[in-house]
Design a protein around this motif. Structure first.
Motif, mmCIF file in Angstrom:
data_model
loop_
_atom_site.group_PDB
_atom_site.id
_atom_site.type_symbol
_atom_site.label_atom_id
_atom_site.label_comp_id
_atom_site.label_asym_id
_atom_site.label_seq_id
_atom_site.Cartn_x
_atom_site.Cartn_y
_atom_site.Cartn_z
ATOM 1 N N ASP A 289 0.848 -1.190 0.000
ATOM 2 C CA ASP A 289 0.000 0.000 0.000
ATOM 3 C C ASP A 289 0.884 1.242 0.000
ATOM 4 O O ASP A 289 2.117 1.167 -0.084
ATOM 5 C CB ASP A 289 -0.965 -0.012 1.191
ATOM 6 C CG ASP A 289 -0.242 0.001 2.542
ATOM 7 O OD1 ASP A 289 0.968 0.315 2.574
ATOM 8 O OD2 ASP A 289 -0.886 -0.307 3.559
ATOM 9 N N GLU A 290 0.257 2.404 0.104
ATOM 10 C CA GLU A 290 1.003 3.667 0.014
ATOM 11 C C GLU A 290 1.997 3.831 1.154
ATOM 12 O O GLU A 290 2.977 4.563 1.029
ATOM 13 C CB GLU A 290 0.013 4.835 0.007
ATOM 14 C CG GLU A 290 -0.888 4.859 -1.234
ATOM 15 C CD GLU A 290 -1.871 6.005 -1.203
ATOM 16 O OE1 GLU A 290 -1.920 6.713 -0.174
ATOM 17 O OE2 GLU A 290 -2.582 6.198 -2.201
ATOM 18 N N THR A 295 -0.302 -5.917 1.677
ATOM 19 C CA THR A 295 -1.739 -6.169 1.695
ATOM 20 C C THR A 295 -2.088 -7.206 0.624
ATOM 21 O O THR A 295 -1.301 -7.457 -0.287
ATOM 22 C CB THR A 295 -2.555 -4.884 1.435
ATOM 23 O OG1 THR A 295 -2.199 -4.359 0.140
ATOM 24 C CG2 THR A 295 -2.257 -3.831 2.491
#
Length: 377
Positions: A289-290, A295
């Motif tokens: 993810d950012e 994930t």
């Protein structure tokens, strides 16, 4: 990991963390405590070993501690330098190394994963291999050699593929499909044993292997002899099973699940090798993810046409101005489906949106097999 604190260990007098489980939930804390144990033991009195050779793994290294001429001897074992991230596989590499010097080797763990990994590795471990688990009156020592004779060599190899496919610590399960039921189905057909025996042998999935797994999932949901999960999902939906959790995953979601199961199984099958040099997991059903956290990549395609996803409706009575409004929270405009009062979030272009999307999503099968982000929970 959320809710954990990284604690540095500076001395033997430092207090043990009160929330021990929370402390051990952090990988960094585990590494820290192993460094502490290694530095403490290598400086300890050699008489404390009582003639026992201790192999202590920490970070990517392993050292052997022995008594030599009254002093503590600390020797790095280069052949046990390891790039494994989990103790579940690293201990199997150590078991194989131990089998070169000892006729009996015991692997001790409470985890099902370790039992199955050990069972699969039995052909690479030349000693008699035992598995110890449980505590007190529940303590058991299982002979894996006798287990192999009982269930057969094929299933020793197949169970390590079956386990991650039907759900383990790193892969999701099929909702409502317990392992007992799944295993009963798998045992009905010798082809399933071969199928799971081939899972994880390479990081690249063959079309034949994927088609076989599609067929197993269809059988798991009551459609033996079928292999098109999208059509099975569609038929079940038409038959009145509207709850998402009752339906099999669509093919896109299932493909990502197969990649994850195959990747995990590949690691387990090669546990006897200290150095794995694994390919990037982002190509095998996961993503970052950012914030850089790992994930699950549930699906590669959109779960449904944008026009369908936009049909969120609300019943607000205060103008739809804040996140209490489900439409505002979803960053969408209120539509004619909403029953809100004094709406300040209205939209008049829903019809245009539907028309623009209809050309892209014109397949009934695509729509019937979509929206499956939680099938495998």
């Amino acid at each position: 990991m959320g809710g954990t604190n990284v604690i540095r260990i500076y001395s033997e007098q430092q207090r043990v963390p009160r929330q021990w489980k929370k402390f051990m939930a952090s990988g960094e804390n585990k590494e820290e405590i192993m460094k502490f144990i290694f530095n403490t033991w290598r400086n300890a009195d050699s008489q404390d070993l009582k003639g026992v050779e201790v192999f202590l793994a920490h970070e990517d290294k392993c050292h052997k501690l022995t008594e030599l001429l009254g002093d503590m001897s600390c020797t790095e074992i280069e052949e046990l330098s390891c790039d494994h991230e989990e103790a579940a596989t690293r201990m199997i590499a150590h078991a194989r190394h131990a089998s070169l010097s000892y006729s009996n080797v015991i692997v001790k763990s409470p985890d099902t994963d370790v039992f199955l990994i050990s069972l699969n590795a039995i052909n690479d471990i030349i000693a008699n291999l035992f598995f110890e688990t449980g505590k007190g009156n529940a303590r058991r020592i299982i002979s894996l050699n006798k287990t192999k004779q009982h269930i057969g060599e094929q299933w020793c190899s197949s169970l390590i593929g079956f386990h991650p496919f039907t759900g383990c610590d790193t892969t999701s399960a099929f909702y409502g499909k317990a392992k007992v039921k799944a295993l009963k189905i798998a045992r009905t057909n010798d082809e399933y044993a071969i199928l799971f025996g081939n899972l994880g042998k390479t990081v690249t999935l063959s079309t034949q292997l994927k088609n076989g797994l599609y067929g197993f999932v269809c059988h798991l949901y009551g459609y033996e002899g079928r292999s098109d999960v999208n059509s099975v999902r569609h038929e079940m939906f038409k038959g009145g099973k509207y709850d998402e959790e009752l339906l099999p995953p669509n093919q896109d979601s299932l493909d990502n699940h197969i990649r994850r199961a195959n990747y995990q199984c590949y690691i387990w099958r090669h546990a006897v090798q200290p150095i794995l040099r694994l390919p990037d997991f982002c190509d095998h059903g996961w993503k970052l993810d950012e914030e850089g956290n790992v994930t699950i990549n549930w699906m590669s395609l959109a779960p449904a046409p944008d026009s369908i996803l936009e049909f969120v409706n609300c019943k607000c009575k205060k103008g739809c101005e804040n996140n209490r409004c489900s439409c505002v929270k979803a960053v969408m405009k209120c539509s004619d489906l909403c029953k809100c009062t004094g709406c300040k979030n209205s939209s008049t272009n829903i019809t245009d949106s539907l028309e623009s999307d209809s050309d892209t999503y014109n397949s009934p099968d695509e729509c019937s097999s979509s929206d499956n982000s939680d099938d495998e929970n």
